[in-house]
Design an enzyme around this catalytic site. Structure first.
Site, PDB file in Angstrom:
ATOM      1  CG  ASP A  13      35.834  42.653  36.933  1.00  0.00           C
ATOM      2  OD1 ASP A  13      35.999  43.646  36.201  1.00  0.00           O
ATOM      3  OD2 ASP A  13      36.265  42.598  38.093  1.00  0.00           O
ATOM      4  CE  LYS A  35      36.672  47.819  39.070  1.00  0.00           C
ATOM      5  NZ  LYS A  35      37.528  47.426  37.937  1.00  0.00           N
ATOM      6  CE  LYS A  64      43.705  50.073  37.076  1.00  0.00           C
ATOM      7  NZ  LYS A  64      42.521  49.284  36.681  1.00  0.00           N
ATOM      8  N   PRO A  69      50.169  64.201  27.808  1.00  0.00           N
ATOM      9  CG  PRO A  69      51.186  65.868  29.104  1.00  0.00           C
ATOM     10  CD  PRO A  69      51.497  64.772  28.120  1.00  0.00           C
ATOM     11  NE  ARG A 188      37.424  38.393  47.540  1.00  0.00           N
ATOM     12  CZ  ARG A 188      37.404  39.256  46.520  1.00  0.00           C
ATOM     13  NH1 ARG A 188      36.845  40.445  46.675  1.00  0.00           N
ATOM     14  NH2 ARG A 188      37.909  38.954  45.348  1.00  0.00           N
ATOM     15  CD  GLN A 197      41.663  41.520  45.127  1.00  0.00           C
ATOM     16  OE1 GLN A 197      42.809  41.907  45.376  1.00  0.00           O
ATOM     17  NE2 GLN A 197      40.862  42.177  44.313  1.00  0.00           N
ATOM     18  NE  ARG A 218      37.559  37.824  41.743  1.00  0.00           N
ATOM     19  CZ  ARG A 218      38.866  37.688  41.791  1.00  0.00           C
ATOM     20  NH1 ARG A 218      39.428  36.593  41.329  1.00  0.00           N
ATOM     21  NH2 ARG A 218      39.615  38.654  42.288  1.00  0.00           N
TER      22      ARG A 218
HETATM   23  O1  C5P Z   1      36.367  40.285  42.219  1.00  0.00           O
HETATM   24  P1  C5P Z   1      37.082  41.317  43.048  1.00  0.00           P
HETATM   25  O2  C5P Z   1      36.236  41.836  44.192  1.00  0.00           O
HETATM   26  O3  C5P Z   1      38.451  40.885  43.475  1.00  0.00           O
HETATM   27  O4  C5P Z   1      37.251  42.548  42.025  1.00  0.00           O
HETATM   28  C1  C5P Z   1      37.952  43.699  42.359  1.00  0.00           C
HETATM   29  C2  C5P Z   1      37.953  44.650  41.203  1.00  0.00           C
HETATM   30  O5  C5P Z   1      38.779  45.756  41.546  1.00  0.00           O
HETATM   31  C3  C5P Z   1      38.517  44.078  39.906  1.00  0.00           C
HETATM   32  O6  C5P Z   1      37.820  44.713  38.820  1.00  0.00           O
HETATM   33  C4  C5P Z   1      39.964  44.502  39.918  1.00  0.00           C
HETATM   34  O7  C5P Z   1      40.491  44.655  38.629  1.00  0.00           O
HETATM   35  C5  C5P Z   1      39.859  45.854  40.629  1.00  0.00           C
HETATM   36  N1  C5P Z   1      41.089  46.279  41.320  1.00  0.00           N
HETATM   37  C6  C5P Z   1      41.709  45.528  42.296  1.00  0.00           C
HETATM   38  N2  C5P Z   1      42.846  45.991  42.907  1.00  0.00           N
HETATM   39  C7  C5P Z   1      43.360  47.167  42.557  1.00  0.00           C
HETATM   40  C8  C5P Z   1      42.740  47.952  41.590  1.00  0.00           C
HETATM   41  C9  C5P Z   1      41.584  47.461  40.987  1.00  0.00           C
HETATM   42  O8  C5P Z   1      41.247  44.450  42.638  1.00  0.00           O
HETATM   43  N3  C5P Z   1      44.417  47.610  43.189  1.00  0.00           N
END
Ligand code: C5P
Length: 242
Positions: A13, A35, A64, A69, A188, A197, A218
């Site tokens: 990110d 990712k 996403k 289709p 985390r 989150q 992060r």
């Molecule tokens: O920085 P962090 O660990 O929160 O990043 C999580 C990544 O996963 C981000 O790219 C976020 O967009 C993605 N993501 C998420 N929750 C979801 C789907 C994707 O946090 N349900």
């Protein structure tokens, strides 16, 4: 450390290809998967995929797809042409959309002798609340039931797995078994900041519940010593890898 970890995915990110490639080069001794979301993809363009591959990373293209289709099938073929190892679509697009995408990618893979990417489904987004799903989408009832229904559609369409929250993982795993892939964001380590989150799990807990891939951004990107942080995470999940 002999092999980079196959279960960790770094969420790239960041806003430039330069930064993304720096991260891949820095962490490739420890992490195999990277990712790429819409921000980086739009900021840098499709050649970022090539750069990541050349830097030694595997790519999960997190765009996403959600459209009719035929359009999603063509998008899937382009993702396959780029050689991404994994990409995702919205299960809300329906079984026909997911099947069309899967079949077009499989045909392309056979015709062009290129690997077939894993195709994952997003069920509901973690930003979707019960009230929003009920009032705006017109879908009453528990969110979990909608997620399971959407996941079942993805399974029927022949997709390879789902992106699921740590909270839903045990139910999904029970429902759809171990031969499907489960990608879990919202991870985390116990020592790190939760940021925005809300529902998080530690790497150890998520792996113990059967996650195949942990998406982490992060906690690694903002760490004082990212290499040390990644090694701590790997150490934490190692006993859970079977
Ligand atoms: O920085 P962090 O660990 O929160 O990043 C999580 C990544 O996963 C981000 O790219 C976020 O967009 C993605 N993501 C998420 N929750 C979801 C789907 C994707 O946090 N349900």
């Amino acid at each position: 450390m002999s092999q980079p970890n196959e279960h960790l995915m770094l969420a790239l990110d960041v806003d430039s290809g330069l930064k993304a490639v720096e991260w891949v080069k820095r962490l490739k001794p420890f992490i195999s998967w990277y990712k790429v979301g819409s921000r980086l993809f739009l900021a840098e363009g499709p050649h970022i995929i090539d750069h990541i591959h050349k830097s030694g990373g595997k790519v999960f293209l997190d765009l996403k797809f959600y459209d009719i289709p035929n359009t999603v099938a063509q998008a899937g073929v382009e993702a396959s042409r780029m050689g991404v190892e994994m990409f995702n679509v919205h299960a809300l697009g329906g079984i026909e959309m997911m099947k069309a995408c899967r079949e077009a990618c499989a045909d392309f893979s056979i015709q062009q002798h290129v690997p077939l990417p894993r195709i994952l489904a997003v069920t509901l987004l973690t930003s979707h609340s019960k009230i929003m799903v009920e009032k705006e989408m017109g879908l009453p009832g528990p969110l979990l039931l909608h997620s399971i229904r959407l996941a079942r559609m993805a399974k029927e369409a022949g997709l390879d797995g789902i992106i699921t929250s740590a909270l839903e993982l045990p139910v999904m795993k029970k429902e759809f078994g171990s031969d499907w892939r489960y990608i879990v964001p919202g991870i985390r380590p116990s020592w790190s900041d939760h940021n925005d989150q809300k529902r998080v799990e530690t790497p150890q807990e998520a792996m113990a519940q059967g996650a195949d891939f942990l998406v982490i951004g992060r906690p690694i990107l903002t760490a004082q010593n990212p290499e040390e942080t990644v090694q701590k995470i790997i150490l934490e999940i190692s006993p859970k890898i079977v």
